[in-house]
Design an enzyme around this catalytic site. Structure first.
Site, PDB file in Angstrom:
ATOM      1  N   TYR A 322       0.823  -1.227   0.000  1.00 11.91           N
ATOM      2  CA  TYR A 322       0.000   0.000   0.000  1.00 11.91           C
ATOM      3  C   TYR A 322       0.845   1.261   0.000  1.00 11.91           C
ATOM      4  O   TYR A 322       0.314   2.338   0.218  1.00 11.91           O
ATOM      5  CB  TYR A 322      -0.873   0.068   1.256  1.00 11.91           C
ATOM      6  CG  TYR A 322      -1.681  -1.145   1.611  1.00 11.91           C
ATOM      7  CD1 TYR A 322      -2.731  -1.566   0.787  1.00 11.91           C
ATOM      8  CD2 TYR A 322      -1.437  -1.840   2.782  1.00 11.91           C
ATOM      9  CE1 TYR A 322      -3.497  -2.660   1.140  1.00 11.91           C
ATOM     10  CE2 TYR A 322      -2.202  -2.935   3.145  1.00 11.91           C
ATOM     11  CZ  TYR A 322      -3.232  -3.341   2.317  1.00 11.91           C
ATOM     12  OH  TYR A 322      -3.996  -4.414   2.681  1.00 11.91           O
ATOM     13  N   CYS A 348      14.778 -10.311  -2.965  1.00 14.91           N
ATOM     14  CA  CYS A 348      15.125  -9.942  -4.331  1.00 14.91           C
ATOM     15  C   CYS A 348      13.946  -9.324  -5.061  1.00 14.91           C
ATOM     16  O   CYS A 348      13.376  -9.918  -5.983  1.00 14.91           O
ATOM     17  CB  CYS A 348      15.653 -11.164  -5.066  1.00 14.91           C
ATOM     18  SG  CYS A 348      17.055 -11.869  -4.200  1.00 14.91           S
ATOM     19  N   GLU A 349      13.530  -8.158  -4.613  1.00 17.00           N
ATOM     20  CA  GLU A 349      12.456  -7.377  -5.241  1.00 17.00           C
ATOM     21  C   GLU A 349      12.756  -5.912  -4.962  1.00 17.00           C
ATOM     22  O   GLU A 349      13.107  -5.558  -3.834  1.00 17.00           O
ATOM     23  CB  GLU A 349      11.087  -7.658  -4.577  1.00 17.00           C
ATOM     24  CG  GLU A 349      10.576  -9.056  -4.640  1.00 17.00           C
ATOM     25  CD  GLU A 349       9.833  -9.377  -5.931  1.00 17.00           C
ATOM     26  OE1 GLU A 349       9.562  -8.428  -6.717  1.00 17.00           O
ATOM     27  OE2 GLU A 349       9.564 -10.555  -6.150  1.00 17.00           O
ATOM     28  N   TYR A 376      -2.132  -6.070  10.619  1.00 15.35           N
ATOM     29  CA  TYR A 376      -1.798  -6.396   9.232  1.00 15.35           C
ATOM     30  C   TYR A 376      -0.286  -6.465   9.032  1.00 15.35           C
ATOM     31  O   TYR A 376       0.235  -6.132   7.970  1.00 15.35           O
ATOM     32  CB  TYR A 376      -2.467  -5.415   8.252  1.00 15.35           C
ATOM     33  CG  TYR A 376      -3.960  -5.329   8.488  1.00 15.35           C
ATOM     34  CD1 TYR A 376      -4.787  -6.387   8.118  1.00 15.35           C
ATOM     35  CD2 TYR A 376      -4.532  -4.235   9.133  1.00 15.35           C
ATOM     36  CE1 TYR A 376      -6.151  -6.340   8.374  1.00 15.35           C
ATOM     37  CE2 TYR A 376      -5.900  -4.188   9.395  1.00 15.35           C
ATOM     38  CZ  TYR A 376      -6.705  -5.244   9.009  1.00 15.35           C
ATOM     39  OH  TYR A 376      -8.048  -5.202   9.259  1.00 15.35           O
TER      40      TYR A 376
HETATM   41  C1  LIG Z   1     -11.019  -6.073   7.759  1.00 18.13           C
HETATM   42  C2  LIG Z   1     -12.370  -6.035   8.354  1.00 18.13           C
HETATM   43  C3  LIG Z   1     -12.555  -5.472   9.614  1.00 18.13           C
HETATM   44  C4  LIG Z   1     -11.462  -4.771  10.379  1.00 18.13           C
HETATM   45  O1  LIG Z   1     -11.124  -3.579   9.765  1.00 18.13           O
HETATM   46  P1  LIG Z   1     -10.122  -2.526  10.490  1.00 18.13           P
HETATM   47  O2  LIG Z   1      -9.991  -1.452   9.490  1.00 18.13           O
HETATM   48  O3  LIG Z   1      -8.854  -3.251  10.745  1.00 18.13           O
HETATM   49  O4  LIG Z   1     -10.795  -2.079  11.727  1.00 18.13           O
HETATM   50  C5  LIG Z   1     -13.823  -5.540  10.163  1.00 18.13           C
HETATM   51  N1  LIG Z   1     -14.852  -6.140   9.497  1.00 18.13           N
HETATM   52  C6  LIG Z   1     -14.695  -6.683   8.286  1.00 18.13           C
HETATM   53  C7  LIG Z   1     -15.854  -7.321   7.614  1.00 18.13           C
HETATM   54  C8  LIG Z   1     -13.454  -6.655   7.672  1.00 18.13           C
HETATM   55  O5  LIG Z   1     -13.314  -7.170   6.444  1.00 18.13           O
END
Ligand SMILES: *Cc1c(COP(=O)(O)O)cnc(C)c1O
Length: 422
Positions: A322, A348-349, A376
């Site tokens: 991102y 290697c990227e 994440y």
């Molecule tokens: C990814 C996701 C979340 C969490 O989102 P955040 O931005 O990390 O709070 C909650 N509900 C659903 C359905 C998701 O796909």
């Protein structure tokens, strides 16, 4: 520039950067690098912010497991009686293994398999957030075969632009998520008529890293309109799930506090009896974790200087994926003139960078902390380049708990075998 995103659990002292009562240098010496380091106090504080803001209102805060699925982290939330938002049978197994309650689990996701439906029905989850007409039919059929009834909410797509990165925007008509708002009423009628479904709620989740509650309030208003139309037809819902999405500070963003984010929503729901449900991920774990890494080499160049570290895009994919910013902080302050570096990994990227153009006073062998990496981070990691995944630890006061051992190289190919020679 020195940005200090949510430094509350971190501080810089004579022992270098510390998290709660533990020096990061001690963690590196004991567990090696790269290592994900989480603060239990920060995890608890983030969850409590939701609980306090919701007060006495009937509400369920479901931690989005995909943001951080480590059993140690999940167990911290389970001990707080949290709910969990899962997107796979694997995540359900993790929640249960961590001591989480099945009856506080909501199951989101566009592609639930029959096996996952059976697993979740057998466990007795709180609700399936159904994302298509075909899924409704399949869930009814699977529940019938088990002689049970499945609790369902429809995840509706309110067609609201959350104003965030297109990869993490999920509530537009063009997204694969949810059922179209225009068709939701008909789909609810169909669900109510299916014998093995119990319609109990409605859900929406419009995107991630939101810095303004306005789009969620707009979506919630649309959802409420639908809830009232359903009630007029005799379809009564007992909970309204507004998803996750609250953003955090990575660099200089100014997200609202949890209380400020929830205030207009609580105002909108004043006097209503439905329980509220939220599915926060990033705002619970993001600023409670960092990735600790060691500088292997400094490589001065004609145009750029590189600090080559032992973590890489396989450990923390967000910068490559991102173009995300993570603050990079030297664990030990040095009395050197800072130089501008790209912090890159050994993969290697060309996309293997963790932080670009940062002023750092560092030498080979120094430790760096990549902040705000608790969401994440590890959950998106891979073994690309046959790199064993990082260890994970939770700091709790003066103690450090290893909650995931560093992978071994042998474990990476334990399921493989060479072809026998002719
Ligand atoms: C990814 C996701 C979340 C969490 O989102 P955040 O931005 O990390 O709070 C909650 N509900 C659903 C359905 C998701 O796909």
């Amino acid at each position: 520039m020195s940005t200090t995103p949510s430094l509350s659990p971190f501080s810089q002292g004579p022992r270098g950067l510390t998290l709660e009562g533990v020096a990061l240098a001690d963690i590196a010496a004991r567990f090696g690098t790269p290592t994900y380091v989480y603060s239990r106090a920060a995890l608890v504080a983030a969850f409590d912010a939701y609980r306090h803001a919701l007060g006495e209102r009937p509400a369920l805060v479901c931690c989005a497991v995909k943001a951080n699925s480590n059993l140690g982290v999940l167990s911290v939330f389970a001990a707080l009686d949290a709910g969990f938002d899962i997107v796979s049978g694997g995540e359900l197994a993790r929640v249960l293994a961590a001591g989480g309650r099945a009856d506080r689990v909501v199951f989101s996701g566009t592609g639930k398999s029959r096996a996952e439906m059976r697993q979740a029905l057998a466990a007795g989850i709180h609700c399936f957030n159904v994302e298509s007409a075909a899924e409704l039919d399949r869930l009814d059929e699977v529940a019938a075969a088990l002689g049970t009834t499945a609790p369902v909410a429809l995840r509706v797509n309110p067609d609201v632009d959350p104003g965030t990165h297109p990869y993490i925007s999920t509530g537009l008509k063009s997204n694969k998520f949810g059922v179209a708002f225009s068709g939701a009423l008909a789909l609810y009628r169909r669900a109510a008529a299916l014998p093995n479904l119990r319609v109990c709620g409605i859900a929406c989740h419009i995107g991630s890293q939101l810095l303004d509650p306005a789009p969620v309030v707009e979506a919630a208003g649309k959802v409420l309109g639908l809830v009232d139309r359903l009630a007029a037809e005799g379809i009564h819902l007992d909970h309204i799930d507004l998803g996750g999405g609250l953003g955090i500070r990575y660099r200089d963003e100014t997200p609202p506090t949890v209380a400020a984010y929830l205030a207009p929503l609580l105002e909108l729901f004043k006097g209503r009896t439905e329980a509220l449900c939220f599915e926060p991920g990033r705002s619970l774990t993001g600023n409670a974790g960092l990735l600790l890494t060691r500088i292997e080499y400094l490589k001065p160049g004609e145009e750029k200087n590189f600090a080559i570290v032992d973590a890489a895009m396989n450990d923390l994919a967000r910068p490559a994926l991102y173009d995300a910013w993570h603050d990079a902080v030297a664990v030990m302050a040095r009395d050197l003139p800072p130089q501008c570096y790209d912090v890159v990994g050994p993969i290697c990227e060309s996309g293997d960078f963790l932080a670009r153009e940062r002023n750092l006073a560092v030498e080979e062998g120094d430790l760096l902390a990549l902040l705000s990496a608790g969401a994440y981070g590890m959950s998106m990691s891979s073994n690309y380049n046959s790199r064993p995944r990082a260890a994970e630890v939770i700091v709790d006061g003066d103690s450090v708990h290893l909650v995931r051992e560093r992978e071994t190289v042998e474990s990476l190919y334990a399921l493989e075998k060479p072809l026998a020679r002719e």
